[in-house]
Motif scaffolding. Structure first.
Motif, short mmCIF file in Angstrom:
data_model
loop_
_atom_site.label_atom_id
_atom_site.label_comp_id
_atom_site.label_asym_id
_atom_site.label_seq_id
_atom_site.Cartn_x
_atom_site.Cartn_y
_atom_site.Cartn_z
N PHE A 12 -13.85 -22.32 -9.29
CA PHE A 12 -14.25 -21.56 -10.48
C PHE A 12 -13.31 -21.86 -11.64
CE2 PHE A 12 -16.43 -19.15 -7.24
CZ PHE A 12 -17.63 -18.86 -7.86
N GLU A 13 -12.00 -21.90 -11.35
CA GLU A 13 -11.04 -22.22 -12.41
C GLU A 13 -11.32 -23.59 -12.99
OE1 GLU A 13 -7.16 -21.36 -10.58
OE2 GLU A 13 -6.56 -20.85 -12.63
N VAL A 47 -14.73 -23.51 -15.02
CA VAL A 47 -14.70 -22.73 -16.25
C VAL A 47 -13.97 -23.49 -17.36
CG1 VAL A 47 -13.01 -20.99 -16.94
CG2 VAL A 47 -15.13 -20.28 -15.90
N GLN A 48 -12.99 -24.33 -16.96
CA GLN A 48 -12.23 -25.10 -17.95
C GLN A 48 -12.83 -26.48 -18.19
OE1 GLN A 48 -9.81 -23.78 -19.49
NE2 GLN A 48 -8.97 -22.15 -18.20
N MET A 95 -22.37 -19.65 -12.05
CA MET A 95 -22.18 -19.24 -13.44
C MET A 95 -23.46 -19.46 -14.25
SD MET A 95 -18.25 -20.26 -14.22
CE MET A 95 -18.15 -21.89 -13.57
N LEU A 147 -25.70 -16.66 -13.53
CA LEU A 147 -25.30 -15.43 -14.23
C LEU A 147 -25.83 -15.41 -15.66
CD1 LEU A 147 -21.66 -14.72 -13.10
CD2 LEU A 147 -23.64 -13.23 -12.86
N ALA A 194 -18.91 -9.55 -13.63
CA ALA A 194 -18.93 -11.00 -13.35
C ALA A 194 -18.48 -11.77 -14.59
CB ALA A 194 -20.32 -11.43 -12.91
N PHE A 195 -19.00 -11.35 -15.76
CA PHE A 195 -18.62 -12.05 -16.98
C PHE A 195 -17.17 -11.79 -17.35
CE2 PHE A 195 -23.12 -12.72 -17.45
CZ PHE A 195 -23.16 -13.97 -18.04
N MET A 233 -15.19 -14.10 -15.25
CA MET A 233 -15.29 -15.47 -15.74
C MET A 233 -14.42 -15.66 -16.98
SD MET A 233 -19.22 -16.55 -15.19
CE MET A 233 -19.58 -17.12 -16.84
N LEU A 285 -10.78 -15.85 -16.02
CA LEU A 285 -10.46 -17.17 -15.47
C LEU A 285 -10.28 -18.18 -16.60
CD1 LEU A 285 -12.58 -18.15 -12.36
CD2 LEU A 285 -10.12 -17.91 -12.55
N TYR A 286 -11.13 -18.07 -17.63
CA TYR A 286 -11.07 -19.02 -18.73
C TYR A 286 -9.78 -18.84 -19.53
CZ TYR A 286 -12.39 -21.62 -22.90
OH TYR A 286 -12.41 -22.52 -23.94
N PHE A 287 -9.42 -17.58 -19.83
CA PHE A 287 -8.28 -17.35 -20.72
C PHE A 287 -6.95 -17.29 -19.97
CE2 PHE A 287 -11.74 -15.68 -23.41
CZ PHE A 287 -11.52 -16.49 -24.51
N GLY A 290 -6.68 -17.55 -16.17
CA GLY A 290 -6.66 -18.21 -14.86
C GLY A 290 -6.43 -17.22 -13.74
#
Lengths: 291, 87
Positions: free
Chosen positions: A54-55, A58-59, A266, A269, B55-56, B59, B62-64, B66
């Motif tokens: 996921f990490e 997402v990046q 994702m 979602l 969930a969002f 997410m 995780l993006y900002f 980790g």
């Protein structure tokens, strides 16, 4: 809005369907979730990877680019097909032989399987043998969807417009047919302009079906796979690699099951969220009209 | 396919939530209410909004920031409280 307390026991009647959905959707989804948290090198051996995929996803620049292309594609599709569909519906004959003929002709593209649509356009647009490609070349237009990103986009958009505008048009047509003539008579007495008739009589009356049409077109174009796969295969380069094409490349091409699973969750979602928003808007509208 | 315990636990919790909310809906029927979003919601709707929103949130975390997602869990819990109280 009814203030009556509802008896919810009837919901138990849904249980058989729930069991069916368990097998067709929920258990496969659980498998995907399991893949998203594990790494495998085949041989049915799995290693716990936690949030790693996921990490990474997402990046991932690659995913961001595919998402950007997907949003752009869906946006263009909605901007073109919705107004065009309404326009076509407004100009279709209301009854008689021509109305039936129009309905049949417009339903035809909807009946063609996705991969056949792709093949038709793939051949139709080829510069060497395709009618459109040859015609464009003869007119001196530099058109080649296999090497030029812009041309590939134009081809895919025209193809989707050809395939799906009928859906919007037919739904709007059904909505328009249900408007009683008295509304138009009243508009004529008030000397309403064509635009005002559309804005204050036709648009409010078709807005219900129009919302459904937009929802369907959103979901379908956001998940589009077969047609671009057949026509461009995601190319040239990555120019038309939309989310689902990228997903399949990742899952089946590279066999990166973990990242692909995280990616698809994702993706799911986003679709879930947008569909819920549309659904809520529709239900709220209906409830307000019933009041 | 090697099923793993955390995934099983996650789905067990979701199913347990659904069962609990179904029983609540049968035992204590309610009228939908109109909250901060301007839409009518029942307990089940609020549960759905909480889960999708969480969930969002995860997410985004995780993006900002980790992994780990402990912070996201706290934010999600707060978000859930807000949804159940005001939406």
């Amino acid at each position: 809005m009814s203030l009556k307390v509802q008896n919810n026991k009837a919901w138990f009647l849904v249980l058989p369907v729930l069991v069916l959905v368990m097998f067709s959707a929920v258990i496969p989804l659980m498998t995907v979730v399991n893949y998203a948290f594990n790494d495998t090198f085949g041989n049915n051996q799995f290693f716990w990877n936690g949030l790693g995929w996921f990490e990474e996803m997402v990046q991932s620049e690659r995913l961001h680019a595919a998402l950007g292309r997907q949003v752009l594609f869906t946006g263009i599709i909605l901007l073109v097909e919705v107004p065009l569909g309404i326009f076509v519906a407004l100009n279709m004959p209301k009854k008689g032989f021509w109305a039936s003929l129009c309905l049949v002709l417009m339903s035809l593209p909807l009946l063609i399987p996705f991969n056949v649509v792709g093949t038709i356009w793939q051949i139709f647009c080829r510069v060497d043998i395709g009618l459109l490609g040859r015609a464009a070349a003869a007119l001196g237009i530099d058109y080649n969807y296999t090497s030029d990103a812009f041309d590939a986009w134009v081809t895919l958009i025209i193809m989707d417009v050809w395939h799906w505008t009928s859906l919007v048009a037919l739904l709007c047509y059904a909505g328009l047919q249900s408007i009683p003539q008295a509304y138009y008579h009243a508009a004529r007495i008030d000397q309403s302009t064509r635009w005002n008739t559309f804005r204050y009589i036709e648009l409010p009356k078709i807005s219900g079906v129009l919302l459904i049409a937009i929802l369907l077109r959103f979901i379908d174009s956001f998940m589009i796979y077969t047609e671009p796969f057949v026509v461009t295969g995601g190319g040239p380069g990555n120019a038309t690699t939309f989310l689902s094409i990228d997903l399949v490349k990742m899952a089946i091409g590279q066999f990166d099951l973990g990242p692909a699973a995280a990616f698809s969750l994702m993706y799911f979602l986003v679709i879930l969220l947008v569909s819920w928003v549309f659904y809520t808007v529709m239900v709220t509208r209906d409830a307000e009209q019933d009041r | 396919m090697a099923w793993t315990f955390p995934v099983a636990l996650f789905f067990f919790l979701i199913v347990a939530l659904l069962v609990v909310f179904s029983l609540l809906a049968i035992r204590f029927p309610e009228t939908p209410r109109r909250g901060a979003l301007g839409i009518q919601t029942t307990r089940g709707d609020r549960l759905f909004i909480t889960l999708v929103g969480s969930a969002f949130i995860n997410m985004g975390w995780l993006y900002f920031f980790g992994a780990p997602l402990t912070g996201a869990l706290v934010v999600s819990a707060l978000y859930g409280l807000v949804v159940f109280r005001w939406v």
